[in-house]
Scaffold this motif. Structure first.
Motif, PDB file in Angstrom:
ATOM      1  N   ARG A  21      -1.919   0.235  -2.145  1.00  0.00           N
ATOM      2  CA  ARG A  21      -0.661  -0.005  -1.418  1.00  0.00           C
ATOM      3  C   ARG A  21       0.494  -0.342  -2.363  1.00  0.00           C
ATOM      4  N   VAL A  22       0.243  -1.075  -3.421  1.00  0.00           N
ATOM      5  CA  VAL A  22       1.305  -1.438  -4.359  1.00  0.00           C
ATOM      6  C   VAL A  22       1.411  -0.408  -5.480  1.00  0.00           C
ATOM      7  N   ASP A  23       0.276  -0.064  -6.048  1.00  0.00           N
ATOM      8  CA  ASP A  23       0.219   0.921  -7.129  1.00  0.00           C
ATOM      9  C   ASP A  23      -0.646   2.085  -6.644  1.00  0.00           C
ATOM     10  N   PRO A  24      -0.019   3.169  -6.156  1.00  0.00           N
ATOM     11  CA  PRO A  24      -0.773   4.252  -5.512  1.00  0.00           C
ATOM     12  C   PRO A  24      -1.872   4.834  -6.397  1.00  0.00           C
ATOM     13  N   ILE A  25      -2.949   5.243  -5.757  1.00  0.00           N
ATOM     14  CA  ILE A  25      -4.095   5.852  -6.431  1.00  0.00           C
ATOM     15  C   ILE A  25      -4.258   7.269  -5.904  1.00  0.00           C
ATOM     16  N   ILE A  48     -13.557   3.793   0.133  1.00  0.00           N
ATOM     17  CA  ILE A  48     -12.410   3.531   0.994  1.00  0.00           C
ATOM     18  C   ILE A  48     -11.162   3.353   0.140  1.00  0.00           C
ATOM     19  N   LEU A  49     -10.099   4.080   0.470  1.00  0.00           N
ATOM     20  CA  LEU A  49      -8.818   3.939  -0.228  1.00  0.00           C
ATOM     21  C   LEU A  49      -7.766   3.457   0.766  1.00  0.00           C
ATOM     22  N   LEU A  50      -7.112   2.344   0.435  1.00  0.00           N
ATOM     23  CA  LEU A  50      -6.036   1.806   1.251  1.00  0.00           C
ATOM     24  C   LEU A  50      -4.692   2.245   0.676  1.00  0.00           C
ATOM     25  N   SER A  51      -3.757   2.551   1.569  1.00  0.00           N
ATOM     26  CA  SER A  51      -2.411   2.931   1.147  1.00  0.00           C
ATOM     27  C   SER A  51      -1.424   2.473   2.206  1.00  0.00           C
ATOM     28  N   LYS A  52      -0.138   2.658   1.931  1.00  0.00           N
ATOM     29  CA  LYS A  52       0.896   2.248   2.880  1.00  0.00           C
ATOM     30  C   LYS A  52       0.917   3.173   4.079  1.00  0.00           C
ATOM     31  N   VAL A  55       3.097   3.703  10.400  1.00  0.00           N
ATOM     32  CA  VAL A  55       2.784   3.493  11.822  1.00  0.00           C
ATOM     33  C   VAL A  55       1.796   2.357  12.047  1.00  0.00           C
ATOM     34  N   ALA A  56       1.282   1.752  10.968  1.00  0.00           N
ATOM     35  CA  ALA A  56       0.294   0.675  11.102  1.00  0.00           C
ATOM     36  C   ALA A  56       0.448  -0.276   9.915  1.00  0.00           C
ATOM     37  N   ASP A  57      -0.351  -1.332   9.903  1.00  0.00           N
ATOM     38  CA  ASP A  57      -0.294  -2.286   8.783  1.00  0.00           C
ATOM     39  C   ASP A  57      -0.680  -1.621   7.470  1.00  0.00           C
ATOM     40  N   LEU A  58      -1.584  -0.650   7.535  1.00  0.00           N
ATOM     41  CA  LEU A  58      -1.996   0.088   6.348  1.00  0.00           C
ATOM     42  C   LEU A  58      -2.688   1.369   6.784  1.00  0.00           C
ATOM     43  N   ARG A  59      -2.888   2.265   5.816  1.00  0.00           N
ATOM     44  CA  ARG A  59      -3.657   3.478   6.051  1.00  0.00           C
ATOM     45  C   ARG A  59      -4.972   3.371   5.295  1.00  0.00           C
ATOM     46  N   MET A  60      -6.018   3.925   5.888  1.00  0.00           N
ATOM     47  CA  MET A  60      -7.351   3.887   5.303  1.00  0.00           C
ATOM     48  C   MET A  60      -7.906   5.302   5.265  1.00  0.00           C
ATOM     49  N   ASP A  61      -8.248   5.792   4.077  1.00  0.00           N
ATOM     50  CA  ASP A  61      -8.893   7.098   3.927  1.00  0.00           C
ATOM     51  C   ASP A  61     -10.310   6.893   3.432  1.00  0.00           C
ATOM     52  N   ILE A  62     -11.201   7.776   3.855  1.00  0.00           N
ATOM     53  CA  ILE A  62     -12.637   7.585   3.682  1.00  0.00           C
ATOM     54  C   ILE A  62     -13.251   8.811   3.033  1.00  0.00           C
ATOM     55  N   TRP A  63     -14.097   8.580   2.036  1.00  0.00           N
ATOM     56  CA  TRP A  63     -14.912   9.643   1.435  1.00  0.00           C
ATOM     57  C   TRP A  63     -16.378   9.240   1.527  1.00  0.00           C
ATOM     58  N   ASN A  64     -17.226  10.173   1.932  1.00  0.00           N
ATOM     59  CA  ASN A  64     -18.665   9.941   1.926  1.00  0.00           C
ATOM     60  C   ASN A  64     -19.196   9.982   0.498  1.00  0.00           C
ATOM     61  N   ALA A  65     -20.434   9.565   0.341  1.00  0.00           N
ATOM     62  CA  ALA A  65     -21.030   9.506  -0.997  1.00  0.00           C
ATOM     63  C   ALA A  65     -21.103  10.870  -1.668  1.00  0.00           C
TER      64      ALA A  65
END
Length: 267
Positions: A21-25, A48-52, A55-65
């Motif tokens: 969220r602060v330093d994008p990945i 799990i990757l969190l970002s800004k 529309v919500a408090d944060l965004r969450m993207d998901i990758w399987n193993a």
């Protein structure tokens, strides 16, 4: 590029959480797979990757193993609520709401979908009872709870057989986005025993969206009444649902440790 990560789990379903969220990945499928490797990376069922979010408090993207993407992950939702204190989370599967309790975390997922094209299936079929069978596993219900699931009810939950049959069911051509496979036994009108073969991760100790999908299927088929306690190898979740309504899931979330890792070493 040294970055902090959090190792967390929900009932043994474990995650590596990175906060961008602060330093994008910039995350790629290959990087997610490398970080998830239990022998040469950090190790997890899902990354799990969190970002800004706008529309919500944060965004969450998901990758399987295996590096594939996922739209939703119920156990990870609870972990992110606990870690970040988020009340709303933007995901590929919709907006998820969450709140912290004294010992548990409750999250609310969007209402489930049952249309064949919403699962999705490759062609129209009756999703209430798919006219399909894989050996003794027959006529499952198909449900989308932010990600796609099929649910089999059986007299016996055989983990060995699920390990054998799961890969073929997950990748059957009728499921163009692959599928999460749930096998459940009804214990009584308020509880189920469940094992899940997760798309892209295999057998896990618990699956939050699998618990939601299975509870919904049991309620729809009048095998159980809400709230439903879902017993999994890693522990229990409580699922509340009524027809046409969102799904509420309640259970624990655990922070294991915080560490740092050089992402460039895995690129």
């Amino acid at each position: 590029m040294m970055r902090q990560f959090h190792k967390m789990h929900g009932l043994g379903n474990d995650f590596v959480v990175l906060d961008g969220r602060v330093d994008p990945i910039v995350m790629t499928d290959a990087l997610a797979k490398a970080l998830s490797d239990r022998h040469t990376g950090i190790g997890c069922d899902q990354l799990i990757l969190l970002s800004k979010s706008d529309v919500a408090d944060l965004r969450m993207d998901i990758w399987n193993a295996d590096g594939s993407g996922a739209e939703a992950c119920g156990n990870a939702f609870r972990c992110v609520v606990k870690l970040a204190g988020a009340h709303t989370i933007e995901t590929e599967g919709g907006i998820v709401e969450g709140s912290l309790g004294e010992d548990t975390v409750e999250v609310t997922l969007p209402a489930p979908s049952f249309g064949w094209d919403q699962i999705p299936l490759a062609y129209p079929l009756d999703t209430a009872e798919l006219p399909m069978a894989w050996d003794e596993l027959k006529h499952p219900m198909a449900i989308n709870v932010g990600n796609p699931h099929i649910v089999f009810f059986a007299d016996k939950v055989d983990e060995r057989r699920l390990r054998e049959l799961g890969p073929g069911i997950e990748t059957d051509p009728v499921f163009p986005d692959r599928i999460n496979v749930n096998v459940a036994r009804v214990e009584d009108h308020g509880s189920l025993t469940l094992r899940t073969w997760e798309r892209g991760a295999g057998l896990t100790l618990a699956c939050g969206t699998g618990a939601c999908a299975t509870a919904v299927a049991a309620i729809r088929q009048k095998k159980a009444a809400s709230p439903v306690t879902v017993h999994m190898k890693g522990g229990d979740l409580i699922i509340d649902w009524a027809e046409g309504q969102p799904i509420r899931m309640r259970g624990p979330a655990t922070h294991v440790f915080t560490g740092t890792i050089d992402l460039e070493a895995f690129a």
